[in-house]
Design a protein around this motif. Structure first.
Motif, PDB file in Angstrom:
ATOM      1  N   UNK A   1       0.833  -1.202   0.000  1.00  0.00           N
ATOM      2  CA  UNK A   1       0.000   0.000   0.000  1.00  0.00           C
ATOM      3  C   UNK A   1       0.864   1.247   0.000  1.00  0.00           C
ATOM      4  N   UNK A   2       1.861   1.225   0.870  1.00  0.00           N
ATOM      5  CA  UNK A   2       2.725   2.401   0.992  1.00  0.00           C
ATOM      6  C   UNK A   2       3.254   2.835  -0.378  1.00  0.00           C
ATOM      7  N   UNK A   4       2.176   2.144  -3.480  1.00  0.00           N
ATOM      8  CA  UNK A   4       1.173   2.659  -4.403  1.00  0.00           C
ATOM      9  C   UNK A   4       0.768   4.071  -3.993  1.00  0.00           C
ATOM     10  N   UNK A 190      -9.086   2.050   8.258  1.00  0.00           N
ATOM     11  CA  UNK A 190      -8.659   1.359   7.038  1.00  0.00           C
ATOM     12  C   UNK A 190      -9.282  -0.031   6.953  1.00  0.00           C
ATOM     13  N   UNK A 191      -9.282  -0.755   8.086  1.00  0.00           N
ATOM     14  CA  UNK A 191      -9.785  -2.127   8.074  1.00  0.00           C
ATOM     15  C   UNK A 191     -11.280  -2.161   7.798  1.00  0.00           C
ATOM     16  N   UNK A 195     -12.308  -3.978   4.127  1.00  0.00           N
ATOM     17  CA  UNK A 195     -13.054  -5.234   4.065  1.00  0.00           C
ATOM     18  C   UNK A 195     -13.871  -5.374   5.352  1.00  0.00           C
ATOM     19  N   UNK A 261     -11.388   2.212   2.176  1.00  0.00           N
ATOM     20  CA  UNK A 261     -10.185   1.427   2.457  1.00  0.00           C
ATOM     21  C   UNK A 261      -8.884   1.997   1.947  1.00  0.00           C
ATOM     22  N   UNK A 262      -8.946   2.921   0.998  1.00  0.00           N
ATOM     23  CA  UNK A 262      -7.714   3.474   0.449  1.00  0.00           C
ATOM     24  C   UNK A 262      -7.753   4.996   0.547  1.00  0.00           C
TER      25      UNK A 262
ATOM     26  N   UNK B 355     -13.799 -12.435   1.003  1.00  0.00           N
ATOM     27  CA  UNK B 355     -14.811 -11.594   1.624  1.00  0.00           C
ATOM     28  C   UNK B 355     -14.552 -11.397   3.118  1.00  0.00           C
ATOM     29  N   UNK B 359      -7.623  -8.353   4.265  1.00  0.00           N
ATOM     30  CA  UNK B 359      -7.951  -7.043   3.723  1.00  0.00           C
ATOM     31  C   UNK B 359      -6.892  -6.724   2.675  1.00  0.00           C
ATOM     32  N   UNK B 361      -6.205  -4.375   0.596  1.00  0.00           N
ATOM     33  CA  UNK B 361      -5.547  -3.079   0.448  1.00  0.00           C
ATOM     34  C   UNK B 361      -4.595  -2.772   1.605  1.00  0.00           C
ATOM     35  N   UNK B 362      -4.526  -3.641   2.606  1.00  0.00           N
ATOM     36  CA  UNK B 362      -3.606  -3.400   3.721  1.00  0.00           C
ATOM     37  C   UNK B 362      -2.402  -4.328   3.600  1.00  0.00           C
ATOM     38  N   UNK B 363      -1.236  -3.881   4.068  1.00  0.00           N
ATOM     39  CA  UNK B 363      -0.044  -4.729   4.004  1.00  0.00           C
ATOM     40  C   UNK B 363      -0.145  -5.936   4.938  1.00  0.00           C
ATOM     41  N   UNK B 370      -4.171  -7.222  13.118  1.00  0.00           N
ATOM     42  CA  UNK B 370      -5.477  -6.578  13.312  1.00  0.00           C
ATOM     43  C   UNK B 370      -6.223  -7.064  14.559  1.00  0.00           C
ATOM     44  N   UNK B 406       5.606  -5.506   4.337  1.00  0.00           N
ATOM     45  CA  UNK B 406       4.899  -4.289   3.997  1.00  0.00           C
ATOM     46  C   UNK B 406       4.149  -4.433   2.663  1.00  0.00           C
ATOM     47  N   UNK B 408       1.288  -5.358   0.104  1.00  0.00           N
ATOM     48  CA  UNK B 408      -0.162  -5.484   0.193  1.00  0.00           C
ATOM     49  C   UNK B 408      -0.574  -6.942   0.005  1.00  0.00           C
TER      50      UNK B 408
END
Lengths: 326, 515
Positions: A1-2, A4, A190-191, A195, A261-262, B355, B359, B361-363, B370, B406, B408
């Motif tokens: 993510x970082x 991008x 973010x979480x 999702x 989320x982003x 689903x 997640x 989009x998260x690393x 989490x 880190x 994604x």
């Protein structure tokens, strides 16, 4: 993510640089430091609101009531100042942030407990807030001469070369960068948006997270409300009318995914600055304000297309097919 | 009849009729998965052919090939003996092949008539939809199949059974010659199922070829004329229903070599850690009670829709049960939310990692920590160094391969995403771990790593609940198995009694397996 995000923000930074370069060709004085400080100061309210909106959008919601919250809170503090001119400014600031946060909580409760779609909730409260201003004032204005000098002085006071309004925006950028990257709450935003199902399984209450996002957005809108009416030294029903859309636009240009989320605080900052520069530069270089709308609109579409491209990863598509096959 | 389990052997002489639809030599490969390997299938006019097989046998894939959703890599499809191609779903539909899916694909906000004729509505003047003709024809089709549904009704107001009838009416409205029914009775009540059977008879009388996919042996034997069995993407048998018995069919379904190698385990089973008593839910499950011991792997087997995941979700606090108690280490616990469950030491690794699992989009490190943020933060502030430490510890044990923690998660392969999800839950240091289909859709190598790790966990005294629909996995890994059927516990099998036959017969509700 970082990576991008970094590249996305870098791209926006380059775009802003190009924009400034183009403007300076026609009007070199625009990139003088003092002028840039003016532009930043002028964009500060947008920056504050965009940070709040970014957090809300991150959790898959949207806050259309920010501008109305700003106007209502601005009016409330103006009326308080009218009634008690001697009240210290720290109290006024606390009231602005607290009252704005309350309005945000109202949105948040409706989204969390009644599970009403955020766009409907905030469309409703947007109208309600403006209506309340009218009820409070019968449509009358609170004018410059009715406000105390101390009340009006805050945003203009210059400290170390920058007006307080700018310093507040800078402080908010720093504060919320820390919140978003270094706190559990930031991670939850973010979480919850990235999702919601996975976040639920991880023990995150998605509704409550959204509630806090609305509360933050409301608090920032309230703070901006005071800064706005004191800067322009006038409060009335239609203050910042339609500004909520500019705020959403700043977020989208700043790489915040409307699907949630982003997004990042620096992104929101750059998105706001991009729009702020356009708004300030075009009149100077003699381009009609209608072009301003067209350019902002074009920037939004380009930003969305770029983000959509960045989110495309070939691996995911193959995986999905393989999973369906079994 | 001879029970020939080689895929290339057809065990009955085909009738003299030319099949209305036939496929032969069809192969379909996905990256890492060979979904279909040289399979064939024949459907005859006015006959019902039952397609039987375990989950993952390739039934859904063959339906997608027949309806133009997937293109086969090899092999051919023939209609009336002539080769055809279905490059798109529309081309399959215009050739008269239609499918009624497990989850009915209809539009809730449209009327019944609009649903039936969507995409091929009768046109009137100026090319506009002729509503009157549409309603009249809808009424005609609905009465043909004996459905008492108003064409003008909005679909969402109908019950599940009536929605199914609308789906069937839609299939008939395009003049289908081949009707594919994918577990049509799964969501229906007993009387509705009776009506479904009558409808199937009616379709047979009209000369349509029917492919009937079902897990319920009772109904297969009641309405099918022929059967075809798939296993692991291969055709392992076909014939006339009258020539086969339930046990023989079961044997064909499951009679594979358990070629996978499962890890050695200590089977060092300790004290009771989890006791569930009389767990129930108004609509999904009832009277679920069992105990789980330290170091034990308890398998949960059942057909899709048997209520295994629904029960586990209630146990984990995602949904509220209407009654029942849970004890952990002898002490009663109240679980109202996933956070409560994690706190009391229960974690759930869900099946659908897209689903519910990771997640994207998260690393990696943010995904892993989490549910453990309470431990890796102080007063709400994150301690990133500890997050990385925790993540490294668990991802290394799972042999997760990634350029950096880190990265994604969306950039990882399926197997590695699964490892991230498992690492996430192990990092909470649970007492009980619920794994829902832990190896579904991942490659053999990753599967072995996950099994190895499960064995290691149980050897360390962790209690594992494993929901799995893969029989080799259930047999290879479980100390005990609970078989669920229709929301209830159908059987509890100890290690000695876990065989493919007992599992399938309890899951499908066959009284006498007789093998």
């Amino acid at each position: 993510m970082k990576r991008i995000l970094a590249s996305r923000e870098l791209l926006l930074l380059v775009a802003i640089g190009l924009l400034l370069g183009l403007i300076s060709l026609r009007f070199p004085a625009f990139i003088a430091p003092s002028k840039l400080v003016d532009v930043f100061n002028d964009t500060s309210p947008l920056i504050l609101l965009a940070i709040g909106q970014m957090i809300v959008i991150l959790t898959k919601c949207i806050d259309l009531s920010v501008a109305a919250n700003l106007a209502l809170t601005g009016m409330v503090v103006s009326l308080i100042n009218l009634a008690a001119p001697g009240l210290p400014i720290t109290v006024i600031l606390a009231v602005a942030i607290g009252f704005g946060a309350l309005l945000g909580m109202f949105n948040g409760i409706l989204v969390w407990k009644l599970a009403i779609p955020p766009i409907v909730v905030t469309l409703g409260t947007m109208t309600i807030f403006r209506g309340v201003i009218f009820l409070l004032t019968d449509g009358k204005w609170v004018n410059s001469h009715e406000m105390s000098d101390a009340f009006k002085a805050v945003p203009r006071t210059v400290i170390a070369g920058l007006p307080v309004l700018s310093w507040i925006a800078i402080a908010a950028v720093i504060l919320f960068t820390v919140v978003m990257t270094r706190t559990s709450l930031g991670r939850a935003f973010y979480a919850a948006g990235g999702n919601p199902h996975a976040a639920t399984y991880a023990g995150i209450n998605v509704g409550r997270t959204q509630f806090w996002a609305f509360t933050i957005s409301g608090a920032l809108a309230g703070l901006t409300g005071y800064l706005w009416v004191s800067r322009f030294a006038v409060a009335y029903v239609d203050v910042a009318g339609g500004f909520e859309l500019t705020v959403v636009a700043a977020c989208v240009i700043g790489g915040v995914s409307i699907m949630g989320g982003i997004g990042s605080v620096p992104g929101a900052l750059l998105g706001a600055l991009f729009l702020g520069i356009i708004a300030n530069a075009l009149p100077v270089v003699n381009i009609s304000p209608f072009w301003q709308m067209a350019i902002s609109g074009g920037a939004i579409i380009i930003a969305v297309v770029l983000n959509a491209q960045a989110n495309r990863t070939p691996g995911r598509i193959i995986l999905k097919r393989a999973e369906h096959a079994t | 009849m001879q029970l020939e389990l080689r895929p290339d052997v057809s065990v009955y002489a085909a009738p003299d009729v030319v099949p209305l639809l036939s496929i032969s030599g069809v192969t379909k490969t996905f990256p890492g998965v060979r979904a279909l390997s040289d399979v064939s299938l024949k459907l005859y006019p006015g006959k019902v052919t039952a397609l039987v097989g375990e989950n993952g046998a390739g039934k859904s894939t063959v339906v997608k090939v027949l309806t133009g959703i997937y293109q086969p890599d090899d092999g051919e499809v023939r209609i009336d003996g002539r080769p055809v191609r279905f490059p798109t779903p529309q081309s399959a539909e215009s050739a008269g092949v239609t499918a009624i899916h497990q989850e009915t694909v209809l539009f809730d906000e449209l009327s019944v008539a609009e649903n039936i004729f969507l995409g091929h509505a009768p046109k009137g003047r100026f090319g506009l939809i002729d509503k009157d003709t549409m309603a009249a024809r809808a009424r005609e089709i609905l009465s043909d199949i004996g459905a008492k549904i108003e064409p003008g009704a909005t679909l969402k107001d109908l019950g599940t059974a009536n929605k199914h009838l609308v789906a069937i009416a839609r299939a008939l409205s395009i003049d289908a010659r081949v009707v594919i029914m994918d577990e049509p009775s799964a969501a229906l009540s007993h009387t509705e199922i009776e009506e479904l059977y009558e409808l199937v008879e009616e379709l047979k009388r009209q000369g349509k070829a029917i492919l009937f996919i079902s897990h319920k042996f009772e109904e297969i034997f009641r309405i099918a004329d022929f059967f075809t069995v798939y296993r692991d993407g291969q055709m392992v048998g076909e014939g006339a229903i009258s020539d086969v018995s339930e046990p023989e069919l079961v044997k064909m379904m499951v009679g594979r070599d358990v070629s996978q190698i499962f890890p050695e385990r200590d089977h060092n089973i300790g004290d009771e850690i989890l006791v569930v008593d009389k767990y129930e839910h108004p609509t999904e499950f009832a009277d679920i009670g069992f105990t789980l011991r330290r170091g034990e792997i308890l398998g949960f087997y059942g057909l899709v829709g048997a209520g295994r995941s629904e029960f586990m979700q209630a146990l984990f606090g995602i949904t509220r049960p209407s009654g029942g108690t849970v004890k952990i280490d002898g002490a009663p616990v109240t679980i109202h939310s996933p956070a409560d469950a994690v706190k009391s030491g229960i974690v759930y690794v869900p099946e659908d990692r897209g689903r519910q699992g990771a997640i994207g989009a998260l690393p990696i490190f943010q995904n892993v920590t989490l549910p453990s943020l309470a431990r890796t933060s102080r007063k709400g502030f994150l301690k990133l160094a500890e997050e990385f430490k925790l993540t490294r510890e668990y991802t290394e044990r799972l042999e997760l391969r990634a350029a950096s923690l880190d990265t994604d998660v969306s950039n990882l392969s399926g197997g590695n995403q699964q490892k991230v999800v498992i690492a996430k839950w192990l990092a909470t240091q649970p007492k009980v771990i619920i794994l829902d289909e832990p190896t579904k859709g991942i490659d053999i190598g990753s599967k072995a790593a996950v099994h190895e790790f499960m064995a290691e966990l149980s050897d360390q005294g962790l209690a594992v609940i494993m929901i799995s629909s893969e029989i080799p996995e259930i047999i290879g890994m479980s100390d005990r198995v609970i078989v669920m059927r229709e929301g209830r516990i159908a059987a509890e099998l100890d290690r000695a009694n876990i065989t493919p036959e007992t599992l399938v017969s309890h899951a499908a509700g066959i009284r006498e397996a007789g093998l």
